[in-house]
Scaffold this active site. Structure first.
Site, short mmCIF file in Angstrom:
data_model
loop_
_atom_site.label_atom_id
_atom_site.label_comp_id
_atom_site.label_asym_id
_atom_site.label_seq_id
_atom_site.Cartn_x
_atom_site.Cartn_y
_atom_site.Cartn_z
N ASP A 117 24.50 22.18 -37.55
CA ASP A 117 23.62 21.07 -37.12
C ASP A 117 23.39 20.12 -38.28
O ASP A 117 22.30 20.05 -38.85
CB ASP A 117 22.30 21.71 -36.62
CG ASP A 117 21.31 20.68 -36.12
OD1 ASP A 117 21.70 19.54 -35.85
OD2 ASP A 117 20.11 21.04 -36.04
N TYR B 124 -2.41 24.34 0.46
CA TYR B 124 -3.09 23.70 1.59
C TYR B 124 -4.61 23.91 1.63
O TYR B 124 -5.27 23.41 2.56
CB TYR B 124 -2.48 24.23 2.90
CG TYR B 124 -1.13 23.65 3.26
CD1 TYR B 124 -0.06 23.73 2.37
CD2 TYR B 124 -0.91 23.02 4.47
CE1 TYR B 124 1.18 23.20 2.69
CE2 TYR B 124 0.33 22.49 4.81
CZ TYR B 124 1.36 22.58 3.91
OH TYR B 124 2.59 22.05 4.24
N HIS C 166 5.99 23.33 10.11
CA HIS C 166 6.89 23.02 8.98
C HIS C 166 8.30 23.48 9.32
O HIS C 166 8.47 24.41 10.12
CB HIS C 166 6.39 23.76 7.72
CG HIS C 166 6.94 23.20 6.44
ND1 HIS C 166 8.22 23.47 6.00
CD2 HIS C 166 6.39 22.38 5.50
CE1 HIS C 166 8.42 22.84 4.85
NE2 HIS C 166 7.33 22.17 4.53
N GLY C 167 9.28 22.88 8.71
CA GLY C 167 10.67 23.34 8.85
C GLY C 167 10.78 24.76 8.30
O GLY C 167 10.11 25.10 7.32
N ASP C 168 11.64 25.59 8.91
CA ASP C 168 11.68 27.00 8.48
C ASP C 168 12.39 27.20 7.13
O ASP C 168 12.53 28.32 6.67
CB ASP C 168 12.28 27.89 9.57
CG ASP C 168 13.76 27.58 9.82
OD1 ASP C 168 14.29 26.67 9.15
OD2 ASP C 168 14.35 28.24 10.69
N TYR D 201 6.86 20.18 -8.14
CA TYR D 201 7.87 21.16 -7.70
C TYR D 201 9.02 20.53 -6.93
O TYR D 201 10.01 21.19 -6.65
CB TYR D 201 7.22 22.23 -6.82
CG TYR D 201 7.02 21.81 -5.38
CD1 TYR D 201 5.98 20.98 -5.03
CD2 TYR D 201 7.91 22.20 -4.39
CE1 TYR D 201 5.81 20.57 -3.72
CE2 TYR D 201 7.75 21.80 -3.08
CZ TYR D 201 6.70 20.99 -2.75
OH TYR D 201 6.54 20.57 -1.46
N THR E 244 16.57 21.21 10.41
CA THR E 244 17.67 20.41 10.95
C THR E 244 18.74 20.21 9.89
O THR E 244 18.48 19.60 8.84
CB THR E 244 17.15 19.02 11.40
OG1 THR E 244 16.06 19.24 12.28
CG2 THR E 244 18.23 18.21 12.08
C1 SPV Z 1 16.93 20.40 -32.25
O1 SPV Z 1 16.71 21.04 -31.21
O2 SPV Z 1 18.06 20.07 -32.59
C2 SPV Z 1 15.81 19.95 -33.08
C3 SPV Z 1 14.57 20.72 -33.08
O3 SPV Z 1 15.97 19.00 -33.79
S1 SPV Z 1 14.64 21.80 -34.43
O4 SPV Z 1 15.83 22.63 -34.28
O5 SPV Z 1 13.44 22.62 -34.40
O6 SPV Z 1 14.71 21.03 -35.64
MG MG Z 2 17.96 18.40 -33.98
#
Ligand code: SPV
Ligand code: MG
Length: 432
Positions: A204, A75, A89-91, A43, A122
């Site tokens: 893409d 804890y 602890h700090g607030d 975290y 602080t």
């Molecule tokens: C992308 O996030 O561009 C990937 C994953 O290549 S996928 O779209 O599932 O092919």
């Molecule tokens: Mg990709």
């Protein structure tokens, strides 16, 4: 003598820590817990020094009588072990995700008749300066790059979220939630080719050139410290891929994932609906080896993505490729599927793990999204990538708002869905 306990998860000591120790001394013997690396990274920020060094650092503080390891964020165990009369602890833990830790401490103290003491946090120039300096250190290539390998060892599964801008980078960097009594955050960021292209209004298909993709990395890296996994598509020509590896490494990227396709690459989620050509094992192995030979550090990973299930070439082909790609030097395997059910992915992972116990396995559960992280862990998967959810969340929200402004001829009706102006103008911290 009463016992007063505090837990530190810090790489450095500033006035704020010393103030807590000074206050604590007023109540009794001061015991300080040093949070384990595993708990800290679940975290908080990634430590820039080893646990041993953090431990020694706390030991050297005047007024601390004992230093112990705190294994968990919450804890329960440490309180049982130490039985403190007070927790101090700090607030700053009264608000935000850390409130869950305070609630836990308060309920434990209520049971034992102890008390939680909140010390005013602080805030001064020196503290802010040290904080900023260490954050900058975490973002430097030499620190960021090696972190993915470290996370694979420390985390049950490395949770990775898609980012495509400084803003989405900030969401990946800063989002922390309380869930089932503990805190959680993303470990790493995925620069998706789909989302990087979509953000630019482009398909893409490896159309967005590398220079532009590197610019996205730079925008993200500027405002974050978490490790970056880069979607390298097919990796392009072998002669070009070696340059890409060098550049990514220099930028502090931790890993590139390249897929075993050639020619005009289309998004895998189209599957066999569009024409896509899988690379030969021999040629793709050459690309992996060339990349491995080009890289200059041990930190960087080249992960081979197998498209056999996407292109319906069968499980045997997928496994044969996985073993060959590892043999050629791949540091990890990504197996992809566009089936609604995770059956074929899990079958692949189980079969792969029969012969290979160590090579990291990556999955992208966009279609088989019902699978939980626990199930992925049980099948030996090391990295999960939530590859496009931020983009898919933002687009419909923006489109709805655009439509309603047109419909109502004003913006009042959409206002309740928007981030308040005061919040948006102060969202980004200014460097002082
Ligand atoms: C992308 O996030 O561009 C990937 C994953 O290549 S996928 O779209 O599932 O092919
Ligand atoms: Mg990709």
């Amino acid at each position: 003598m009463k016992k007063i306990y505090t837990c530190f998860c810090t790489d450095f000591i500033h006035d704020g820590h010393l103030n807590i120790i000074r206050e604590a001394q007023k109540y009794g013997e001061v015991i300080v817990g040093v949070l384990s690396d595993k708990a800290m990274i679940s975290y908080n920020k990634f430590p820039t020094v080893s646990f041993k060094e953090r431990f020694q650092l706390i030991k050297s503080i005047k007024g601390v009588s004992e230093v112990v390891i705190q294994q968990d964020v919450m804890y329960d165990k440490i309180v049982e072990e130490i039985k403190p009369d007070y927790i101090i602890h700090g607030d700053n833990w009264k608000v935000g995700p850390m409130k869950a830790i305070r609630d836990n401490a308060v309920s434990l103290m209520a049971k034992t008749g102890g008390k939680v003491i909140d010390v005013p946090y602080t805030k001064n120039e020196h503290v802010s300066m040290i904080d900023a300096k260490y954050n900058l250190k975490r973002s430097m290539p030499e620190y960021r790059r090696k972190r993915l390998k470290e996370l694979i060892n420390l985390r049950d599964i490395v949770k990775t979220i898609e980012v495509h801008s400084g803003l989405t980078g900030l969401i990946a960097e800063k989002t922390i939630v309380e869930c089932n009594g503990t805190l959680d955050q993303f470990d790493a960021m995925w620069i998706s080719s789909l989302c990087d292209s979509t953000a630019k209004g482009k398909p893409d298909i490896e159309l967005v050139d590398m220079t532009s993709r590197f610019r996205t990395i730079s925008d993200v890296a500027e405002v974050t410290t978490k490790p970056i996994i880069f979607d390298g598509d097919t990796g392009g020509l072998i002669e070009h891929f070696v340059y890409t590896v060098r550049t990514l490494e220099r930028m502090g990227v931790s890993a590139v994932i390249i897929e075993d396709k050639v020619g005009l690459k289309k998004n895998s989620l189209f599957g066999t609906e569009v024409k896509q050509t899988q690379d030969s094992i021999e040629h793709f192995c050459k690309k992996i080896s060339a990349g491995k030979n080009a890289q200059l550090t041990d930190d960087f990973m080249i992960i081979a993505r197998i498209e056999s299930l996407i292109l319906e070439q069968g499980m045997e082909d997928a496994l044969k490729r996985a073993l060959s790609f590892v043999e050629a030097g791949a540091d990890g395997i990504m197996i992809h599927s566009r089936k609604k059910e995770p059956t074929e992915i899990l079958e692949f992972c189980d079969l792969f793990r029969k012969t290979n116990k160590t090579t990291p396995v990556v999955v992208v559960p966009s279609s088989f999204n019902s699978i939980t992280e626990d199930e992925l862990i049980a099948h030996g998967i090391n990295i999960v990538i939530y590859a496009n959810q931020l983009t898919r969340a933002a687009f419909p929200a923006m489109e709805e708002v655009a439509k309603d402004i047109l419909k109502y001829h004003r913006a009042k009706e959409v206002d309740s869905r928007l981030m308040p102006i005061k919040e948006i103008i102060s969202l980004i911290d200014e460097i002082k």
